[in-house]
Design a protein around this motif. Structure first.
Motif, PDB file in Angstrom:
ATOM      1  N   PRO A 265       0.999  -1.268  -0.107  1.00  0.00           N
ATOM      2  CA  PRO A 265      -0.010  -0.353   0.238  1.00  0.00           C
ATOM      3  C   PRO A 265       0.496   0.839  -0.025  1.00  0.00           C
ATOM      4  O   PRO A 265       2.354   1.020   0.570  1.00  0.00           O
ATOM      5  CB  PRO A 265      -1.005   0.134   1.133  1.00  0.00           C
ATOM      6  N   TRP A 266      -0.221   1.832  -0.277  1.00  0.00           N
ATOM      7  CA  TRP A 266       1.340   3.734  -0.681  1.00  0.00           C
ATOM      8  C   TRP A 266       1.491   3.834   0.422  1.00  0.00           C
ATOM      9  O   TRP A 266       3.457   4.742   0.481  1.00  0.00           O
ATOM     10  CB  TRP A 266       0.196   5.001  -1.226  1.00  0.00           C
ATOM     11  N   HIS A 267       1.009   3.666   2.136  1.00  0.00           N
ATOM     12  CA  HIS A 267       1.709   3.904   2.881  1.00  0.00           C
ATOM     13  C   HIS A 267       2.840   2.964   3.825  1.00  0.00           C
ATOM     14  O   HIS A 267       3.118   3.821   4.704  1.00  0.00           O
ATOM     15  CB  HIS A 267       0.266   4.561   4.172  1.00  0.00           C
ATOM     16  N   TRP A 268       2.961   2.399   3.485  1.00  0.00           N
ATOM     17  CA  TRP A 268       3.910   1.045   3.414  1.00  0.00           C
ATOM     18  C   TRP A 268       5.233   2.255   4.188  1.00  0.00           C
ATOM     19  O   TRP A 268       6.070   1.701   5.400  1.00  0.00           O
ATOM     20  CB  TRP A 268       3.941   0.058   2.989  1.00  0.00           C
ATOM     21  N   TYR A 269       6.156   3.366   3.822  1.00  0.00           N
ATOM     22  CA  TYR A 269       6.552   3.360   4.019  1.00  0.00           C
ATOM     23  C   TYR A 269       7.059   4.328   5.361  1.00  0.00           C
ATOM     24  O   TYR A 269       7.829   4.273   5.766  1.00  0.00           O
ATOM     25  CB  TYR A 269       7.312   4.478   2.905  1.00  0.00           C
ATOM     26  N   PHE A 270       5.771   5.276   5.481  1.00  0.00           N
ATOM     27  CA  PHE A 270       5.514   5.636   7.111  1.00  0.00           C
ATOM     28  C   PHE A 270       4.922   4.896   7.982  1.00  0.00           C
ATOM     29  O   PHE A 270       5.471   4.702   9.577  1.00  0.00           O
ATOM     30  CB  PHE A 270       4.589   6.830   6.535  1.00  0.00           C
ATOM     31  N   THR A 271       4.212   3.583   7.975  1.00  0.00           N
ATOM     32  CA  THR A 271       3.907   2.798   8.374  1.00  0.00           C
ATOM     33  C   THR A 271       4.336   1.754   8.968  1.00  0.00           C
ATOM     34  O   THR A 271       4.655   1.124  10.645  1.00  0.00           O
ATOM     35  CB  THR A 271       2.766   2.543   8.537  1.00  0.00           C
ATOM     36  N   GLN A 272       5.257   1.105   8.892  1.00  0.00           N
ATOM     37  CA  GLN A 272       6.014   0.191   8.149  1.00  0.00           C
ATOM     38  C   GLN A 272       7.049  -0.373   7.734  1.00  0.00           C
ATOM     39  O   GLN A 272       8.560  -0.015   8.749  1.00  0.00           O
ATOM     40  CB  GLN A 272       5.604  -1.518   7.834  1.00  0.00           C
ATOM     41  N   GLY A 273       8.041   0.445   6.537  1.00  0.00           N
ATOM     42  CA  GLY A 273       9.168   0.958   6.040  1.00  0.00           C
ATOM     43  C   GLY A 273      10.059   2.261   6.760  1.00  0.00           C
ATOM     44  O   GLY A 273      11.374   0.929   7.816  1.00  0.00           O
ATOM     45  N   LEU A 274      10.187   3.380   7.255  1.00  0.00           N
ATOM     46  CA  LEU A 274      10.474   4.014   7.123  1.00  0.00           C
ATOM     47  C   LEU A 274      10.441   3.469   9.477  1.00  0.00           C
ATOM     48  O   LEU A 274      11.685   3.551  10.427  1.00  0.00           O
ATOM     49  CB  LEU A 274      10.247   5.774   7.589  1.00  0.00           C
ATOM     50  N   PRO A 275       9.184   3.793  10.041  1.00  0.00           N
ATOM     51  CA  PRO A 275       9.354   2.971  11.327  1.00  0.00           C
ATOM     52  C   PRO A 275      10.526   1.811  11.743  1.00  0.00           C
ATOM     53  O   PRO A 275      11.480   1.668  12.743  1.00  0.00           O
ATOM     54  CB  PRO A 275       8.349   2.414  12.260  1.00  0.00           C
ATOM     55  N   VAL A 276       9.983   0.808  10.635  1.00  0.00           N
ATOM     56  CA  VAL A 276      10.895   0.041  11.403  1.00  0.00           C
ATOM     57  C   VAL A 276      12.101   0.130  11.000  1.00  0.00           C
ATOM     58  O   VAL A 276      13.358  -0.716  12.263  1.00  0.00           O
ATOM     59  CB  VAL A 276      11.122  -1.602  10.345  1.00  0.00           C
ATOM     60  N   ILE A 277      13.262   0.752  10.032  1.00  0.00           N
ATOM     61  CA  ILE A 277      14.992   0.901   9.815  1.00  0.00           C
ATOM     62  C   ILE A 277      15.515   1.874  10.804  1.00  0.00           C
ATOM     63  O   ILE A 277      16.304   1.541  11.383  1.00  0.00           O
ATOM     64  CB  ILE A 277      14.829   0.882   8.012  1.00  0.00           C
ATOM     65  N   LEU A 278      14.051   2.623  11.149  1.00  0.00           N
ATOM     66  CA  LEU A 278      14.911   3.552  12.520  1.00  0.00           C
ATOM     67  C   LEU A 278      14.835   3.296  12.994  1.00  0.00           C
ATOM     68  O   LEU A 278      16.004   3.203  14.550  1.00  0.00           O
ATOM     69  CB  LEU A 278      13.593   5.055  12.101  1.00  0.00           C
ATOM     70  N   GLY A 279      13.798   1.974  14.132  1.00  0.00           N
ATOM     71  CA  GLY A 279      13.917   1.415  15.365  1.00  0.00           C
ATOM     72  C   GLY A 279      13.602   2.037  16.621  1.00  0.00           C
ATOM     73  O   GLY A 279      12.879   3.424  16.883  1.00  0.00           O
ATOM     74  N   THR A 280      14.310   2.470  17.156  1.00  0.00           N
ATOM     75  CA  THR A 280      14.576   2.784  19.177  1.00  0.00           C
ATOM     76  C   THR A 280      14.663   4.064  18.359  1.00  0.00           C
ATOM     77  O   THR A 280      14.740   4.724  18.514  1.00  0.00           O
ATOM     78  CB  THR A 280      15.331   1.558  19.496  1.00  0.00           C
ATOM     79  N   HIS A 281      15.812   4.654  17.157  1.00  0.00           N
ATOM     80  CA  HIS A 281      16.128   5.888  17.142  1.00  0.00           C
ATOM     81  C   HIS A 281      14.457   6.943  16.706  1.00  0.00           C
ATOM     82  O   HIS A 281      14.829   7.857  16.544  1.00  0.00           O
ATOM     83  CB  HIS A 281      16.762   5.791  15.929  1.00  0.00           C
TER      84      HIS A 281
END
Length: 500
Positions: A265-281
């Motif tokens: 879905p279009w929002h994947w980077y905002f809801t999963q992509g970026l939060p996952v690679i940033l993690g606790t950052h």
């Protein structure tokens, strides 16, 4: 002078350790679009002595992208040079072919870490620089990705090098020619590298007083030299003139054929992509965005712009937005520095929360793809190498290939090229196989003389093809752990079967 030298030595040592603590596979491209191509560029079948630069007598598999000119030889050429040096020194052992390119990538990552540190020290102060450096080294995703032979990794490293010369307000290290040359090199290696730099280059152009000079003395010369070099390198190995960057753009953006490999879905980077690679950052990044001075807004714009552009493409992967991580680390470090009394506790929390995912993803998750190759390497040493043949009955490109075997064994895997003719009923070989594995095997190997000596497949397939294995006289010789989270066609273990 001793300080920076000691810090560089520590960073190189840490990234070298990082390299050896990453023993898992991430995506097929880290082998199939770099090491495998480099192997084909250098190593020939023992019976041939042709010096043809077109690699007609070389072994190493080129995927469908190379037949359509979607990939360039500039990045694999780095590893091909390493392979050639090892070959000339008589040191082309398979272990060195696997590890030396990754160690080179690790050293480059260490220099990039230092460039990020020196940039922030120059723009702010030593304390902020230390915080950014700490956040960079703590990042689990950077640990997981920075020593891999991926174009995304090189794109990210070149982005950091270019950023250190970018003429941001307050910088005395800014150099239009240097940063543009590094950006151009990143675009040659991976054309999508242009995306995060569009707002940065546009802002620089708007603020530049002498726009004509910038175009005539920087844009045009840098563009001509890099495109020209890329064209010549690709001409040497393709045997014809190919503008890879244009083909890449047409395929991935205009035709959007990347959806063949999955869509999100279009929002994947905002809801999963970026939060996952940033993690606790992530909370530090958000806090840093609020605190950071106005001059860093362009970095935030680059992050938002990149994520928005990638969100428009249906096929999405974590690694595609890896190049925004250095920008994010600047904000994370800024946040950490301003926590004052809480800084030490926050730093410990950041380190510990990233340690587990870094070690788990680097040492445990998806390690079978690489471990199983050592079993295949043993076939090269056996006297019946010429009779041996290996068939990978797995989702295509699940394992590396000749770059991790380094002998001309007969090997085959299930193919999965996308259809470029517009045939809506097209089904690739891997999908046909998985729709009816037993039927496919009986049809494909109707005669015993056609049977491979070794079969490699995921544990989830074993029960379905057990009658074929028993009837054709195969026995299990190895069980290799792969993952604790099997999904679909990917099992928890990889099995090696040999014909009796």
């Amino acid at each position: 002078a001793g300080g920076p030298a000691r810090l560089l030595a520590f960073t190189v040592a840490l990234r070298t350790l990082n390299c050896f603590f990453v023993q898992t596979s991430f995506v097929p491209d880290e082998y199939w679009q770099s090491l495998e191509v480099a192997h084909r560029m250098v190593f020939k079948y023992p019976c041939h002595f042709s010096l043809s630069i077109l690699n007609l007598n070389n072994y190493g598999y080129l995927t469908w992208e190379w037949a359509h000119g979607l990939r360039g030889y500039s990045y694999p050429l780095i590893f091909a040079s390493i392979y050639k040096a090892l070959q000339l020194l008589g040191m082309d052992d398979v272990k060195l072919l696997i590890w030396v390119p990754r160690l080179v990538q690790a050293v480059l990552a260490a220099f990039a870490d230092m460039k990020l540190y020196s940039l922030v020290q120059h723009l702010e102060n030593a304390e902020t620089a230390k915080c950014v450096y700490f956040c960079q080294l703590c990042s689990w995703f950077t640990w997981y990705s920075c020593t891999r032979t991926l174009t995304n990794t090189m794109e990210t490293l070149l982005t950091i090098f270019a950023l250190s010369y970018y003429p941001i307000k307050g910088s005395k290290m800014g150099s239009s020619c240097k940063y543009l040359a590094l950006v151009a090199l990143a675009i040659i290696i991976r054309p999508t590298a242009v995306i995060p730099w569009i707002p940065l280059v546009f802002r620089h152009f708007l603020q530049e007083q002498r726009k004509a000079d910038l175009i005539l003395h920087n844009y045009i010369p840098v563009g001509l030299v890099t495109v020209g070099t890329s064209l010549i390198i690709d001409r040497m190995f393709f045997g014809e003139w190919v503008l890879v960057q244009l083909n890449f753009l047409k395929f991935n953006v205009l035709q959007n054929l990347g959806t063949f490999y999955g869509s999100h879905p279009w929002h994947w980077y905002f809801t999963q992509g970026l939060p996952v690679i940033l993690g606790t950052h992530l909370p530090f990044f958000v806090h840093g965005c609020v605190l950071a001075p106005k001059r860093y807004r362009i970095f935030l714009m680059a992050v938002i712009w990149t994520v928005l552009v990638y969100s428009m493409l249906s096929h999405k992967e974590f690694r595609f937005i890896y190049p925004v991580m250095p920008f994010c680390m600047v904000f994370c470090g800024y946040s950490l520095k301003h926590l004052k009394a809480w800084k030490k506790s926050a730093a410990i929390c950041l380190f510990l929360s990233n340690l587990l995912p870094a070690l788990y993803t680097g040492l445990i998750h998806q390690r079978g793809s690489l471990d199983v190759m050592s079993h295949i390497q043993q076939l090269c040493n056996d006297s019946y190498q010429s009779e041996a043949s290996v068939f990978f009955m797995m989702p295509c490109h699940s394992t590396p290939f000749y770059s991790h075997v380094h002998c001309p064994l007969k090997m085959r895997f299930l193919q999965c090229p996308p259809d470029l003719t517009g045939n809506e009923s097209y089904i690739d070989e891997a999908d046909v196989f998985y729709s009816n594995p037993l039927g496919w095997l009986n049809k494909e190997f109707y005669n015993d003389t056609l049977l491979p000596s070794h079969l490699i497949f995921f544990s989830v397939l074993e029960q379905e093809i057990s009658s074929f294995l028993a009837l054709r006289g195969y026995e299990k010789t190895a069980t290799v752990f792969h993952t604790q989270v099997p999904q679909g066609r990917v099992g928890s273990h990889i099995y090696v079967y040999r014909k009796k």
